[in-house]
Design a protein around this motif. Structure first.
Motif, short mmCIF file in Angstrom:
data_model
loop_
_atom_site.label_atom_id
_atom_site.label_comp_id
_atom_site.label_asym_id
_atom_site.label_seq_id
_atom_site.Cartn_x
_atom_site.Cartn_y
_atom_site.Cartn_z
N ASP A 25 0.64 -1.38 -0.03
CA ASP A 25 0.00 0.05 -0.02
C ASP A 25 0.76 1.48 -0.09
O ASP A 25 0.33 2.20 -0.11
N LYS A 154 -5.34 13.44 -7.57
CA LYS A 154 -5.19 11.94 -7.16
C LYS A 154 -5.31 12.00 -5.57
O LYS A 154 -5.18 10.96 -4.85
N GLY A 155 -5.09 13.13 -4.88
CA GLY A 155 -4.94 13.17 -3.42
C GLY A 155 -4.26 14.38 -2.91
O GLY A 155 -4.29 15.31 -3.62
N SER A 180 -8.33 14.36 3.59
CA SER A 180 -8.74 13.51 2.41
C SER A 180 -9.95 12.68 2.75
O SER A 180 -10.53 12.72 1.59
N LYS A 184 -13.27 13.28 0.38
CA LYS A 184 -13.71 12.05 -0.70
C LYS A 184 -14.95 11.79 -0.11
O LYS A 184 -15.85 11.62 -1.38
N ASN A 192 -9.92 11.92 -6.92
CA ASN A 192 -9.93 10.64 -6.15
C ASN A 192 -8.79 10.93 -5.06
O ASN A 192 -7.90 11.70 -5.28
N ASN A 194 -7.04 8.99 -3.27
CA ASN A 194 -6.38 7.84 -2.85
C ASN A 194 -4.86 7.83 -2.42
O ASN A 194 -4.24 6.99 -1.79
N THR A 213 0.71 7.10 1.69
CA THR A 213 0.55 5.88 0.72
C THR A 213 1.79 6.10 -0.05
O THR A 213 2.44 5.23 -0.91
#
Length: 232
Positions: A25, A154-155, A180, A184, A192, A194, A213
């Motif tokens: 992850d 993406k984040g 985040s 979301k 996104n 993620n 991440t």
């Protein structure tokens, strides 16, 4: 350097286990700013496929010299007049903190008929010396940037304060993660959440425990930064 990389990867695994996450992850970004290509090639041989650069010129030069299966991450402050050099080369731009910068990336993406993945950089600790959008303004910037063609959010990313004790930054990593999650839940088109890019050499294990991440590790892999000798 291979020992350093092994050590960092072991620490990532440990932190993931502690947090009940899988090591897959978390992506390690080897922060290669100021480092010669020879050192990057050594890291590549040892399995590194994600490299982070602070300066556009360095990213472009190393992009040309290194294998093409590398993911390049633009992690430093990006000036609008340099965007054209990065679009098409960086897999992810971490440091988008204004709508004007997002608009420039969008223009360049459309011109080059490509799609660009970006993160919104948040100044989570409110430090005057750092770039990043204020926490309270983040959702507004996300909503505005999400409407632009050619880019995908993406984040979030943050550069936490420099501290002696990694635990001191846990609060900021937790705040970014919560932000985040909140964004979301709004289900904004083209957004996104993620990716959480947070944690550096001194505090990446704490960052992982709080949901990172991507971790950005330079000194922990390559040793101290090397700057060109200054002329007197």
């Amino acid at each position: 350097m291979s020992q350093n990389l092994d050590f960092v990867n072991q620490n990532i695994t440990k932190a993931c286990e502690k947090a009940g996450r899988g090591a897959e992850d978390v992506t390690l970004i080897a922060v290669s700013k100021t480092k010669p290509v020879s050192m990057l090639k050594e890291a590549y041989k040892h399995g590194c496929r994600a490299f982070g650069e602070n300066k556009v010129q360095e990213l472009v030069e190393k992009y040309e010299e290194m294998p093409k299966d590398i993911q390049w991450h633009m992690i430093g402050h990006l000036q609008r007049n340099k965007v054209k050099y990065v679009v098409g080369k960086a897999a992810l731009i971490h440091s988008v903190d204004t709508l004007k910068l997002a608009e420039e990336i969008s223009r360049e993406a459309v011109k080059k008929q490509t799609e660009v993945s970006i993160l919104i950089e948040v100044n989570i600790a409110g430090e005057e010396s750092k770039y990043g959008v204020a926490m309270a303004e983040t959702e507004k910037l996300v909503r505005e940037a999400a409407l632009l063609p050619g880019i995908h959010i993406k984040g979030l990313m943050t550069i936490a304060p420099y501290v002696e004790e990694p635990e001191e930054n846990r609060q900021y990593f937790a705040l970014l993660r919560q932000l985040s999650v909140d964004i979301k839940q709004k289900n904004i088109d083209n957004v996104n959440m993620n990716v959480l890019s947070m944690g550096m050499t001194g505090d990446y294990m704490v960052a992982i425990e709080e949901g990172a991440t991507y971790v950005r590790v330079g000194t922990g892999i390559f040793g101290e930064r090397q700057y060109p000798a200054q002329r007197e």
